[in-house]
Design a protein around this motif. Sequence first.
Motif, PDB file in Angstrom:
ATOM      1  N   LYS A   1      32.396  59.987  45.962  1.00 31.14           N
ATOM      2  CA  LYS A   1      32.852  59.676  44.608  1.00 31.14           C
ATOM      3  C   LYS A   1      34.327  59.268  44.606  1.00 31.14           C
ATOM      4  N   ASP A   2      35.127  59.885  45.460  1.00 28.54           N
ATOM      5  CA  ASP A   2      36.531  59.482  45.577  1.00 28.54           C
ATOM      6  C   ASP A   2      36.647  58.049  46.091  1.00 28.54           C
ATOM      7  N   LEU A   3      35.790  57.690  47.061  1.00 27.01           N
ATOM      8  CA  LEU A   3      35.764  56.305  47.541  1.00 27.01           C
ATOM      9  C   LEU A   3      35.486  55.342  46.394  1.00 27.01           C
ATOM     10  N   ALA A   4      34.451  55.662  45.628  1.00 24.52           N
ATOM     11  CA  ALA A   4      34.056  54.797  44.512  1.00 24.52           C
ATOM     12  C   ALA A   4      35.183  54.702  43.487  1.00 24.52           C
ATOM     13  N   ASP A   5      35.775  55.829  43.171  1.00 27.08           N
ATOM     14  CA  ASP A   5      36.856  55.861  42.184  1.00 27.08           C
ATOM     15  C   ASP A   5      38.060  55.043  42.654  1.00 27.08           C
ATOM     16  N   ASP A   6      38.394  55.129  43.931  1.00 28.32           N
ATOM     17  CA  ASP A   6      39.528  54.379  44.470  1.00 28.32           C
ATOM     18  C   ASP A   6      39.227  52.881  44.584  1.00 28.32           C
ATOM     19  N   ALA A   7      37.961  52.530  44.802  1.00 27.92           N
ATOM     20  CA  ALA A   7      37.583  51.121  44.946  1.00 27.92           C
ATOM     21  C   ALA A   7      37.547  50.396  43.602  1.00 27.92           C
ATOM     22  N   ALA A   8      37.257  51.114  42.531  1.00 25.58           N
ATOM     23  CA  ALA A   8      37.074  50.481  41.218  1.00 25.58           C
ATOM     24  C   ALA A   8      38.254  49.605  40.789  1.00 25.58           C
ATOM     25  N   PRO A   9      39.501  50.073  40.835  1.00 31.57           N
ATOM     26  CA  PRO A   9      40.597  49.199  40.385  1.00 31.57           C
ATOM     27  C   PRO A   9      40.786  47.977  41.288  1.00 31.57           C
ATOM     28  N   VAL A  10      40.494  48.113  42.563  1.00 28.36           N
ATOM     29  CA  VAL A  10      40.604  46.977  43.489  1.00 28.36           C
ATOM     30  C   VAL A  10      39.573  45.918  43.114  1.00 28.36           C
ATOM     31  N   VAL A  11      38.343  46.348  42.872  1.00 29.88           N
ATOM     32  CA  VAL A  11      37.263  45.415  42.526  1.00 29.88           C
ATOM     33  C   VAL A  11      37.542  44.769  41.168  1.00 29.88           C
ATOM     34  N   ARG A  12      38.042  45.548  40.211  1.00 24.92           N
ATOM     35  CA  ARG A  12      38.394  44.975  38.895  1.00 24.92           C
ATOM     36  C   ARG A  12      39.502  43.930  39.034  1.00 24.92           C
ATOM     37  N   HIS A  13      40.484  44.210  39.874  1.00 22.92           N
ATOM     38  CA  HIS A  13      41.571  43.255  40.119  1.00 22.92           C
ATOM     39  C   HIS A  13      41.014  41.952  40.711  1.00 22.92           C
ATOM     40  N   HIS A  14      40.118  42.087  41.691  1.00 17.74           N
ATOM     41  CA  HIS A  14      39.494  40.898  42.280  1.00 17.74           C
ATOM     42  C   HIS A  14      38.746  40.105  41.206  1.00 17.74           C
ATOM     43  N   LEU A  15      37.995  40.803  40.387  1.00 16.20           N
ATOM     44  CA  LEU A  15      37.195  40.129  39.359  1.00 16.20           C
ATOM     45  C   LEU A  15      38.088  39.358  38.384  1.00 16.20           C
ATOM     46  N   ARG A  16      39.205  39.968  37.974  1.00 12.62           N
ATOM     47  CA  ARG A  16      40.144  39.270  37.079  1.00 12.62           C
ATOM     48  C   ARG A  16      40.699  38.008  37.743  1.00 12.62           C
ATOM     49  N   ALA A  17      41.052  38.115  39.008  1.00 17.48           N
ATOM     50  CA  ALA A  17      41.608  36.964  39.730  1.00 17.48           C
ATOM     51  C   ALA A  17      40.560  35.858  39.870  1.00 17.48           C
ATOM     52  N   ILE A  18      39.332  36.233  40.179  1.00 16.82           N
ATOM     53  CA  ILE A  18      38.250  35.252  40.324  1.00 16.82           C
ATOM     54  C   ILE A  18      38.000  34.545  38.999  1.00 16.82           C
ATOM     55  N   ARG A  19      37.935  35.300  37.923  1.00 19.91           N
ATOM     56  CA  ARG A  19      37.678  34.710  36.605  1.00 19.91           C
ATOM     57  C   ARG A  19      38.839  33.817  36.170  1.00 19.91           C
ATOM     58  N   ALA A  20      40.045  34.184  36.506  1.00 19.60           N
ATOM     59  CA  ALA A  20      41.205  33.359  36.153  1.00 19.60           C
ATOM     60  C   ALA A  20      41.188  32.030  36.901  1.00 19.60           C
ATOM     61  N   GLU A  21      40.658  32.046  38.104  1.00 20.16           N
ATOM     62  CA  GLU A  21      40.606  30.822  38.921  1.00 20.16           C
ATOM     63  C   GLU A  21      39.483  29.901  38.509  1.00 20.16           C
ATOM     64  N   ARG A  22      38.427  30.454  37.913  1.00 24.91           N
ATOM     65  CA  ARG A  22      37.277  29.625  37.511  1.00 24.91           C
ATOM     66  C   ARG A  22      37.683  28.765  36.365  1.00 24.91           C
TER      67      ARG A  22
END
Length: 187
Positions: A166-187
């Motif tokens: 669960k700590d892994l998942a919790d720590d990964a969430a902001p990284v994945v959200r950051h990636h998603l924002r960057a991807i959407r901004a580039e589209r």
Amino acid sequence: MSTARKLAPAGIAAVLALTIAPAAQAQTTATPIPAGSASSVAAAGRHASAQDKWFLRQAHQGNLAEIAAGKAALRESRDKGVRAIAWRLVQDHGKLDARLREVARRLHVSLPDRPSAAQRADLWHVQKRDGRRFDRAWLRLQEDAHVQTLQLIRRELRDGHSRWVKDLADDAAPVVRHHLRAIRAER
């Protein structure tokens, strides 16, 4: 003073040392411990439920797929924005996966050695394109993958058992959200 009274503080110290030992030094067997015991909190990290194992395997395959997709974009794309995102995916998912592999090792969870067949096929279809068509297809693939990863993370946080996972998942969430924002901004 009696011998028992002299030894009592040492005995209490020994019991405390055993019950509050750091998780990194704790034994990693998955033996169940009664919920009311002093070690139940530490045991929650060391026991992987079916959900935890599923998450570790899915997240590992997702990391492998993101690293492969990032490397493909670094080879194929000429777009600076796509290349910057690709480089970030390779770096971040590499770090996330190194930590995930360590937790899986501690919990004795075997991991697949490559992305799923569907992930490989999706990347193959993207790689058949070139130029701007490649970039658009790659960004779409990354958006879908990161949305699915966030769903995977939410499920683990809701249904998972192991504190480590669960700590892994919790720590990964902001990284994945950051990636998603960057991807959407580039589209």
